[in-house]
Scaffold this motif. Structure first.
Motif, PDB file in Angstrom:
ATOM      1  N   SER A  57       0.824  -1.210   0.000  1.00  0.00           N
ATOM      2  CA  SER A  57       0.000   0.000   0.000  1.00  0.00           C
ATOM      3  C   SER A  57       0.857   1.259   0.000  1.00  0.00           C
ATOM      4  O   SER A  57       0.480   2.278  -0.599  1.00  0.00           O
ATOM      5  N   ARG A  58       2.004   1.166   0.654  1.00  0.00           N
ATOM      6  CA  ARG A  58       2.908   2.324   0.720  1.00  0.00           C
ATOM      7  C   ARG A  58       3.773   2.450  -0.524  1.00  0.00           C
ATOM      8  O   ARG A  58       4.006   3.545  -1.030  1.00  0.00           O
ATOM      9  N   GLU A  59       4.263   1.319  -1.016  1.00  0.00           N
ATOM     10  CA  GLU A  59       5.317   1.335  -2.030  1.00  0.00           C
ATOM     11  C   GLU A  59       4.855   1.017  -3.445  1.00  0.00           C
ATOM     12  O   GLU A  59       5.569   1.307  -4.398  1.00  0.00           O
ATOM     13  N   TYR A  60       3.707   0.402  -3.612  1.00  0.00           N
ATOM     14  CA  TYR A  60       3.229   0.000  -4.943  1.00  0.00           C
ATOM     15  C   TYR A  60       1.778   0.454  -5.116  1.00  0.00           C
ATOM     16  O   TYR A  60       0.850  -0.352  -5.128  1.00  0.00           O
ATOM     17  N   LYS A  61       1.583   1.732  -5.263  1.00  0.00           N
ATOM     18  CA  LYS A  61       0.247   2.302  -5.292  1.00  0.00           C
ATOM     19  C   LYS A  61      -0.520   2.012  -6.582  1.00  0.00           C
ATOM     20  O   LYS A  61      -1.717   2.285  -6.676  1.00  0.00           O
ATOM     21  N   ASP A  62       0.172   1.464  -7.590  1.00  0.00           N
ATOM     22  CA  ASP A  62      -0.503   1.160  -8.848  1.00  0.00           C
ATOM     23  C   ASP A  62      -1.137  -0.231  -8.844  1.00  0.00           C
ATOM     24  O   ASP A  62      -1.720  -0.654  -9.847  1.00  0.00           O
ATOM     25  N   TYR A  63      -1.034  -0.949  -7.709  1.00  0.00           N
ATOM     26  CA  TYR A  63      -1.650  -2.274  -7.611  1.00  0.00           C
ATOM     27  C   TYR A  63      -3.035  -2.171  -6.976  1.00  0.00           C
ATOM     28  O   TYR A  63      -3.283  -1.313  -6.124  1.00  0.00           O
ATOM     29  N   THR A  64      -3.933  -3.069  -7.370  1.00  0.00           N
ATOM     30  CA  THR A  64      -5.243  -3.194  -6.748  1.00  0.00           C
ATOM     31  C   THR A  64      -5.160  -4.295  -5.697  1.00  0.00           C
ATOM     32  O   THR A  64      -4.866  -5.450  -6.032  1.00  0.00           O
ATOM     33  N   LEU A  65      -5.400  -3.938  -4.449  1.00  0.00           N
ATOM     34  CA  LEU A  65      -5.218  -4.858  -3.324  1.00  0.00           C
ATOM     35  C   LEU A  65      -6.576  -5.117  -2.674  1.00  0.00           C
ATOM     36  O   LEU A  65      -7.230  -4.190  -2.190  1.00  0.00           O
ATOM     37  N   ILE A  66      -7.008  -6.378  -2.672  1.00  0.00           N
ATOM     38  CA  ILE A  66      -8.340  -6.726  -2.166  1.00  0.00           C
ATOM     39  C   ILE A  66      -8.238  -7.892  -1.183  1.00  0.00           C
ATOM     40  O   ILE A  66      -7.520  -8.867  -1.427  1.00  0.00           O
ATOM     41  N   TRP A  67      -8.998  -7.781  -0.087  1.00  0.00           N
ATOM     42  CA  TRP A  67      -9.020  -8.830   0.937  1.00  0.00           C
ATOM     43  C   TRP A  67     -10.227  -9.749   0.763  1.00  0.00           C
ATOM     44  O   TRP A  67     -11.325  -9.288   0.439  1.00  0.00           O
ATOM     45  N   ALA A  68     -10.026 -11.034   1.006  1.00  0.00           N
ATOM     46  CA  ALA A  68     -11.122 -11.997   1.060  1.00  0.00           C
ATOM     47  C   ALA A  68     -11.635 -12.030   2.495  1.00  0.00           C
ATOM     48  O   ALA A  68     -10.868 -12.246   3.437  1.00  0.00           O
TER      49      ALA A  68
END
Length: 396
Positions: A57-68
């Motif tokens: 979240s801090r270092e790779y802001k171009d990724y979509t991060l989703i929790w199950a």
């Protein structure tokens, strides 16, 4: 009996539908910037997946991060500013089928199909003391037997592309216990980064305030594990609390607070009504790393929590009232626990109280045994394990 048979049939139908759903959605192209996270079967926003998520979240802001998120625990996820999807929903199937990376810390359902384009990063959730996987000689958990348990474990591990290991000791055990032939990333545990980056008085004061603990009180964390043969049903375990909390309140209540942290598989609701504010039940507290940091002393048994807590170089006490049975019948250990444990092994509440008073009076001296333990199990953990894991994974 008819209800049981119908339930089994329904579960089989649902499983087939979910599997077909994954096969169908796998025809869609992979989203190279989508990463799905899951901790303890979707019950928590915690552990190694959380640490990796926070780093990304801090270092790779171009990724979509989703929790199950398990639908029964949705409200926990709503407490955080994170994106999540209901585990086992249609949307979850779609996202899992298209994700570039899965970051998971425990086993996934057996029916799960991992698309060939997806990278399955298994972080696991502890340095092993007790036997794991195929190393367990006699499985006594409900809903399975030794042969089936081993077979299912090996099948699950065959899907992993990478496995995170906290140290060389764990690497050797994981390879055999999981019959794992994939790549191991030996970096230290990401979840312990927090114990290095946030170990300061300001954070500890903040956590005490958050938990409602008076600043002047010393904190004891009691975090026991579960027993394989004490259960209500599959996934719900009993726990017979042997620690005499009333006695501890009488002896220590003026200066101490106890945080009671049961294993996430334990279903007991322990009555603490007579103990006032001396004991706080933090079993449902989201992430144990904060409980480690706020605690002055750890009491545990055979739980892997002591490997993590050792990073703080604080005193530990082992309440091992059933040591012979646990070691010789239930699980067995990978090393000489009695000889190498980084703290005294005690079997009565009275002896534990005496040890706590001794620590209070004399302070904690970091012994040669503790130094040796730290060197063997914690030397890789310097607050940058999440970075190491993702540098390896995204570069590879």
């Amino acid at each position: 009996m008819k209800k049981v048979v119908n339930k089994i049939k329904m579960n089989n139908v649902v499983t087939r539908m979910l599997r077909l759903g994954m096969r169908f959605f796998s025809i869609f192209p992979t989203n190279s910037r989508l990463i799905i996270f899951e901790s303890f079967h979707g019950k928590q926003f915690s552990d190694n997946p959380r640490a990796i998520y926070e780093y990304l979240s801090r270092e790779y802001k171009d990724y979509t991060l989703i929790w199950a998120a398990d639908r029964r625990y949705i409200n926990k996820f709503k407490n955080y500013d994170i994106r999540f999807v209901k585990r086992l929903s249609l949307r979850w199937l779609y996202l899992m089928s298209r994700a570039k990376i899965w970051v998971v810390n425990s086993r996934m359902p057996l029916w799960m199909i991992k698309p060939s384009r997806t990278i399955y990063l298994q972080t696991w959730h502890g340095t092993p003391l007790k036997k794991l996987g195929v190393d367990i000689e006699n499985v006594q958990m409900p809903g399975t037997d030794t042969e089936r348990y081993r077979r299912n474990f090996v099948y699950e591990a065959s899907k992993w592309d990478y496995l995170v290991s906290p140290n060389l000791y764990s690497t050797k055990i994981f390879k055999n216990a999981f019959k794992y032939e994939g790549r191991i990333i030996e970096t230290g545990y990401p979840r312990n980064d927090y114990l290095y980056t946030n170990n300061n008085s300001e954070e500890i004061f903040y956590l005490k305030e958050k938990l409602g603990i008076p600043i002047e009180k010393r904190v004891i964390l009691y975090a026991p594990t579960w027993r394989d043969d004490q259960f209500y049903e599959k996934g719900r375990y009993k726990f017979n609390l042997q620690l005499d909390l009333s006695k501890m309140k009488k002896e220590l209540g003026e200066n101490y607070v106890i945080l009671l942290r049961m294993h996430y598989l334990v279903a007991e609701n322990i009555d603490l009504s007579d103990l006032g504010d001396f004991v706080l039940d933090v079993s449902s507290y989201e992430d144990i790393r904060e409980l480690y940091l706020v605690s002055d002393i750890l009491i545990t048994d055979y739980s892997s929590v002591f490997f993590d807590y050792a990073n703080l170089k604080r005193p530990m006490i082992f309440f091992t009232y059933d040591l012979d049975d646990y070691r010789d019948r239930l699980r067995g250990f990978y090393f000489d626990f009695e000889k190498e444990a980084p703290g005294p092994l005690l079997n009565t509440t009275s002896s534990i109280v005496k040890e706590i008073i001794k620590i209070e009076n004399n302070g904690h001296q970091f012994s040669e045994k503790e130094k040796s333990f730290y060197s063997r199990f914690c030397k890789l953990e310097q607050g940058i394990s999440s970075k190491r894991v993702m540098d390896f994974l995204l570069r590879d």
